[in-house]
Write a protein that holds these residues in place. Structure first.
Motif, short mmCIF file in Angstrom:
data_model
loop_
_atom_site.label_atom_id
_atom_site.label_comp_id
_atom_site.label_asym_id
_atom_site.label_seq_id
_atom_site.Cartn_x
_atom_site.Cartn_y
_atom_site.Cartn_z
N ALA A 199 0.84 -1.21 0.00
CA ALA A 199 0.00 0.00 0.00
C ALA A 199 0.87 1.25 0.00
CB ALA A 199 -0.94 0.00 1.22
N GLU A 200 1.93 1.23 0.78
CA GLU A 200 2.84 2.37 0.83
C GLU A 200 3.50 2.60 -0.53
OE1 GLU A 200 6.51 4.04 3.56
OE2 GLU A 200 6.10 1.88 3.55
N ARG A 201 3.94 1.53 -1.17
CA ARG A 201 4.58 1.67 -2.50
C ARG A 201 3.59 2.23 -3.52
NH1 ARG A 201 6.36 -3.47 -0.94
NH2 ARG A 201 5.01 -4.51 -2.45
N VAL A 202 2.35 1.74 -3.49
CA VAL A 202 1.34 2.23 -4.43
C VAL A 202 1.05 3.71 -4.15
CG1 VAL A 202 -1.06 1.97 -5.15
CG2 VAL A 202 0.35 -0.06 -4.79
N MET A 203 0.95 4.06 -2.88
CA MET A 203 0.71 5.46 -2.53
C MET A 203 1.84 6.36 -3.03
SD MET A 203 -0.90 4.88 1.28
CE MET A 203 -0.68 6.58 1.79
N MET A 204 3.06 5.88 -2.95
CA MET A 204 4.20 6.68 -3.41
C MET A 204 4.15 6.84 -4.94
SD MET A 204 5.36 7.68 -0.67
CE MET A 204 6.43 8.78 -1.57
N THR A 205 3.69 5.82 -5.63
CA THR A 205 3.52 5.94 -7.09
C THR A 205 2.45 6.98 -7.40
OG1 THR A 205 4.20 3.64 -7.40
CG2 THR A 205 2.98 4.67 -9.20
N LEU A 206 1.36 6.95 -6.69
CA LEU A 206 0.31 7.97 -6.86
C LEU A 206 0.87 9.36 -6.58
CD1 LEU A 206 -2.62 8.93 -7.27
CD2 LEU A 206 -3.02 8.36 -4.85
N ASP A 207 1.64 9.48 -5.53
CA ASP A 207 2.19 10.77 -5.12
C ASP A 207 3.11 11.38 -6.18
OD1 ASP A 207 2.40 12.76 -2.91
OD2 ASP A 207 4.52 12.17 -2.95
N GLU A 208 3.68 10.56 -7.04
CA GLU A 208 4.54 11.08 -8.11
C GLU A 208 3.77 11.93 -9.11
OE1 GLU A 208 6.43 7.66 -9.83
OE2 GLU A 208 7.78 7.40 -8.12
N THR A 209 2.49 11.65 -9.29
CA THR A 209 1.69 12.40 -10.26
C THR A 209 0.60 13.25 -9.62
OG1 THR A 209 0.24 10.48 -10.58
CG2 THR A 209 2.10 10.75 -12.12
N GLU A 210 0.09 12.79 -8.50
CA GLU A 210 -0.96 13.52 -7.79
C GLU A 210 -0.60 13.55 -6.32
OE1 GLU A 210 -5.07 12.39 -8.81
OE2 GLU A 210 -4.16 10.94 -10.20
N PRO A 211 0.00 14.63 -5.86
CA PRO A 211 0.45 14.67 -4.46
C PRO A 211 -0.66 14.30 -3.48
CG PRO A 211 1.25 16.57 -5.66
CD PRO A 211 0.28 15.87 -6.57
N ILE A 212 -0.28 13.48 -2.51
CA ILE A 212 -1.22 13.08 -1.46
C ILE A 212 -0.71 13.60 -0.12
CG2 ILE A 212 -2.07 11.07 -2.71
CD1 ILE A 212 -0.27 9.32 -0.99
N ASN A 213 -1.57 13.58 0.83
CA ASN A 213 -1.26 14.06 2.18
C ASN A 213 -0.07 13.26 2.74
OD1 ASN A 213 -1.23 14.62 4.93
ND2 ASN A 213 -3.44 14.43 5.18
N PRO A 214 1.04 13.95 3.06
CA PRO A 214 2.21 13.21 3.56
C PRO A 214 1.96 12.49 4.88
CG PRO A 214 2.59 15.60 3.58
CD PRO A 214 1.28 15.37 2.92
N VAL A 215 0.97 12.91 5.63
CA VAL A 215 0.65 12.23 6.88
C VAL A 215 0.14 10.81 6.59
CG1 VAL A 215 -0.88 12.22 8.91
CG2 VAL A 215 0.22 14.33 8.20
N LEU A 216 -0.56 10.64 5.47
CA LEU A 216 -1.06 9.30 5.12
C LEU A 216 0.10 8.36 4.87
CD1 LEU A 216 -4.02 10.05 2.68
CD2 LEU A 216 -4.07 9.80 5.17
N VAL A 217 1.13 8.85 4.16
CA VAL A 217 2.30 8.01 3.88
C VAL A 217 3.01 7.65 5.18
CG1 VAL A 217 4.52 7.90 2.69
CG2 VAL A 217 2.57 9.00 1.58
N LYS A 218 3.17 8.63 6.03
CA LYS A 218 3.83 8.41 7.32
C LYS A 218 3.02 7.42 8.17
CE LYS A 218 6.10 11.38 10.74
NZ LYS A 218 6.21 12.76 11.23
N TYR A 219 1.71 7.57 8.16
CA TYR A 219 0.83 6.68 8.91
C TYR A 219 1.01 5.23 8.44
CZ TYR A 219 -3.45 4.60 10.79
OH TYR A 219 -4.34 3.79 11.46
N ILE A 220 0.95 5.02 7.14
CA ILE A 220 1.06 3.67 6.59
C ILE A 220 2.46 3.10 6.83
CG2 ILE A 220 1.01 2.33 4.44
CD1 ILE A 220 -1.76 3.04 5.63
N ASN A 221 3.48 3.95 6.72
CA ASN A 221 4.84 3.49 6.99
C ASN A 221 4.98 3.00 8.43
OD1 ASN A 221 7.72 4.24 8.12
ND2 ASN A 221 7.95 3.73 5.97
N ARG A 222 4.48 3.77 9.37
CA ARG A 222 4.59 3.39 10.77
C ARG A 222 3.69 2.21 11.08
NH1 ARG A 222 7.56 5.94 10.76
NH2 ARG A 222 7.67 7.84 11.92
#
Length: 172
Positions: A129-152
């Motif tokens: 999920a984190e990898r997919v979110m980072m791919t999305l973030d490359e074209t459509e920025p997402i809330n960085p807190v979501l990435v941090k949440y999923i990472n943790r």
């Protein structure tokens, strides 16, 4: 109504009403979060520790918020409201369980019990999920807190699984 027929041609609606292809990276991102949430719901039934079950339930409710924000392209109507508070809570949970385990680092073979095995699978889905979110973030920025949440969260799931592996070893 369960079926609408609106997706019969390979598109789906985002929460703002925008129609996109079902194989878009955005749909993949919140779909993977949904998969993780379902896996945790299944996994709870194998976990003997009530405190971990309770925490997994909290995580499940928060994952609905993550998925909703990912399904809202502007992140305005369905903002998750997750913050560093949840990240700090995850870190406290990790610290709490690490103190209960053998401090000596060792290789853990996933699956000495159903509970630890399912949490290890959930951890790997979380990492995806984190990898997919980072791919999305490359074209459509997402809330960085979501990435941090999923990472943790993947760290939390690893810790819970490792704890269950270790307690299983003590029983056998």
């Amino acid at each position: 109504m369960i079926y609408t027929r609106t997706g019969d041609k390979g598109t789906t609606s985002l929460l703002d009403g925008t129609r996109i292809r079902k194989n878009s990276i955005r749909v993949e991102s919140y779909g993977t979060i949904d998969e993780l949430n379902s896996l945790l719901g299944f996994g709870k039934h194998f976990v003997p520790e009530q405190e971990i079950v309770t925490r997994l339930h909290i995580i499940q409710k928060e994952l609905f918020a993550v998925a909703s924000e990912l399904a809202d392209p502007q992140g305005k109507t369905y903002a998750s409201h997750l913050s560093d508070t949840e990240i700090q809570r995850f870190e406290a949970w990790i610290d709490e369980y690490v103190k209960k385990m053998d401090p000596a680092p060792k290789f853990i073979v996933p699956g000495s019990s159903q509970a630890s095995g399912i949490l290890h699978v959930a951890r790997t889905v979380c990492r995806r999920a984190e990898r997919v979110m980072m791919t999305l973030d490359e074209t459509e920025p997402i809330n960085p807190v979501l990435v941090k949440y999923i990472n943790r969260l993947s760290d939390v799931l690893y810790t819970f699984a490792r704890y269950l592996e270790e307690t299983q070893e003590l029983v056998n």
